[in-house]
Design a protein around this motif. Sequence first.
Motif, short mmCIF file in Angstrom:
data_model
loop_
_atom_site.label_atom_id
_atom_site.label_comp_id
_atom_site.label_asym_id
_atom_site.label_seq_id
_atom_site.Cartn_x
_atom_site.Cartn_y
_atom_site.Cartn_z
N ILE A 95 36.96 38.56 -22.16
CA ILE A 95 35.56 38.99 -22.24
C ILE A 95 35.11 39.00 -23.69
O ILE A 95 35.84 39.41 -24.58
CB ILE A 95 35.40 40.42 -21.66
CG1 ILE A 95 35.90 40.47 -20.21
CG2 ILE A 95 33.95 40.87 -21.73
CD1 ILE A 95 35.95 41.86 -19.64
N THR A 97 31.98 40.36 -26.30
CA THR A 97 30.88 41.32 -26.33
C THR A 97 30.30 41.44 -27.73
O THR A 97 31.03 41.33 -28.72
CB THR A 97 31.36 42.72 -25.86
OG1 THR A 97 30.27 43.65 -25.93
CG2 THR A 97 32.50 43.24 -26.70
N THR A 101 27.16 46.57 -28.06
CA THR A 101 27.45 46.93 -26.66
C THR A 101 28.93 47.20 -26.43
O THR A 101 29.33 47.50 -25.32
CB THR A 101 26.98 45.83 -25.70
OG1 THR A 101 27.72 44.62 -25.98
CG2 THR A 101 25.50 45.55 -25.85
N ALA A 102 29.73 47.07 -27.48
CA ALA A 102 31.18 47.22 -27.33
C ALA A 102 31.56 48.61 -26.84
O ALA A 102 32.57 48.79 -26.14
CB ALA A 102 31.88 46.92 -28.65
N LEU A 105 31.97 49.11 -23.02
CA LEU A 105 32.97 48.33 -22.30
C LEU A 105 34.16 49.14 -21.80
O LEU A 105 34.61 48.93 -20.66
CB LEU A 105 33.43 47.17 -23.17
CG LEU A 105 34.10 45.99 -22.46
CD1 LEU A 105 33.23 45.46 -21.34
CD2 LEU A 105 34.40 44.88 -23.46
N ILE A 123 39.70 40.95 -25.40
CA ILE A 123 38.34 41.29 -25.81
C ILE A 123 38.03 40.62 -27.14
O ILE A 123 38.78 40.75 -28.10
CB ILE A 123 38.16 42.82 -25.95
CG1 ILE A 123 38.59 43.52 -24.66
CG2 ILE A 123 36.72 43.15 -26.28
CD1 ILE A 123 37.80 43.13 -23.43
N GLU A 125 34.90 40.12 -30.04
CA GLU A 125 33.64 40.74 -30.47
C GLU A 125 32.97 39.85 -31.51
O GLU A 125 33.63 39.23 -32.34
CB GLU A 125 33.92 42.13 -31.06
CG GLU A 125 32.68 42.94 -31.33
CD GLU A 125 33.00 44.36 -31.79
OE1 GLU A 125 32.36 44.83 -32.75
OE2 GLU A 125 33.90 44.98 -31.19
N SER A 128 25.83 37.16 -30.82
CA SER A 128 25.52 36.44 -29.58
C SER A 128 25.91 34.96 -29.65
O SER A 128 26.45 34.41 -28.69
CB SER A 128 24.02 36.56 -29.26
OG SER A 128 23.68 37.88 -28.93
N ILE A 131 29.64 34.64 -29.23
CA ILE A 131 30.04 34.89 -27.85
C ILE A 131 29.72 33.68 -26.97
O ILE A 131 30.54 33.27 -26.14
CB ILE A 131 29.33 36.15 -27.30
CG1 ILE A 131 29.70 37.39 -28.11
CG2 ILE A 131 29.68 36.35 -25.83
CD1 ILE A 131 31.17 37.66 -28.21
N ILE A 144 29.09 39.54 -22.76
CA ILE A 144 28.12 40.64 -22.64
C ILE A 144 27.22 40.54 -23.87
O ILE A 144 27.64 40.80 -24.99
CB ILE A 144 28.81 42.01 -22.59
CG1 ILE A 144 29.75 42.08 -21.39
CG2 ILE A 144 27.78 43.13 -22.49
CD1 ILE A 144 30.53 43.38 -21.29
N ILE A 263 20.60 44.23 -21.53
CA ILE A 263 21.98 43.79 -21.74
C ILE A 263 22.43 43.09 -20.46
O ILE A 263 22.27 43.63 -19.36
CB ILE A 263 22.91 44.98 -22.05
CG1 ILE A 263 22.47 45.67 -23.34
CG2 ILE A 263 24.36 44.52 -22.17
CD1 ILE A 263 23.19 46.96 -23.62
N LEU A 265 25.43 40.46 -18.37
CA LEU A 265 26.67 39.70 -18.24
C LEU A 265 26.28 38.23 -18.11
O LEU A 265 25.35 37.91 -17.36
CB LEU A 265 27.44 40.11 -16.99
CG LEU A 265 28.15 41.46 -16.97
CD1 LEU A 265 28.67 41.73 -15.57
CD2 LEU A 265 29.31 41.46 -17.95
#
Length: 285
Positions: A95, A97, A101-102, A105, A123, A125, A128, A131, A144, A263, A265
């Motif tokens: 995932i 993020t 927004t972390a 989670l 995970i 981080e 955007s 990601i 996310i 926010i 997914l």
Amino acid sequence: MDIKQLKYFLTIAREGTLTKASKKLHIAQPPLSYQLKMLENEIGIKLIERTTRKSQLTDAGKFLYNRGEQIVELVETTLKELKDFNEGIEGTLAIGTIASTASMLPEKINKFHKIYPKVNFQIREGGSSRILDLLNNGIIQIGIIRHPFDSKNLKSKCLCKEHMLAATHDNFISSSKKKINLITLKNSPLIVHVKFKSMIVDACSELDFKPNIFCESDDVRSMLTWATTGMGIAIVPNSAVNLIPNINLKYKEITNPTLVTKISLVWLNNSYVSTTMKNFLKILT
């Protein structure tokens, strides 16, 4: 070129010398040197300039190092996803993020973990764009991120909506009210995220004023750090409240209805959706 040779090369590049790399890999130096030579001979180009003291990457070596990390991650992720065929009760879910927004989670993962305790997580981080790059390159399965984003080739589900907040030092807003109207910030120096600049400018325009944008940033933590100095007011999403601990900051909800962000997914439209991923999406949404 096989995956073992690539891992050897990456370790040499990271450690800086064959000696350190051999210790890291727990193999003798001559076999490691031989594997590197075989790799260079196979692709027909020198990857590392070796001296008695250190190893230095050539331009080709730097390129392979960057690409090689992605290849190894993709292979490892693929192998872990294959475990998913056991009804989604085992395996690994990767995932990505964004920083702001972390904090939400762990609660989501804990809920999933109670039902599927044998599923592990990776995970990542970043911003955007990072990601989405990880998603497109197959390094992660789910992202996310925050709106707005380019929805082309993506499926998405909204997790929640958030009001924007004014993160302010006592120098600017002395009022004890927890909620304010955007007009309150009319003459204040603002610190805004590049992602939300257009939304903020438009909201100010509706109130017939032009915002005094003191600083633009692409990192929420940096914005909050600037705000702690008293140089300006940071306009951030609600979930950014706990990103940095600082008693000098007060958070005021901005009540204007247009200053709301979502926010979501996201995952690739035509990608393979594992059973583990389906289970995760069901619980989160």
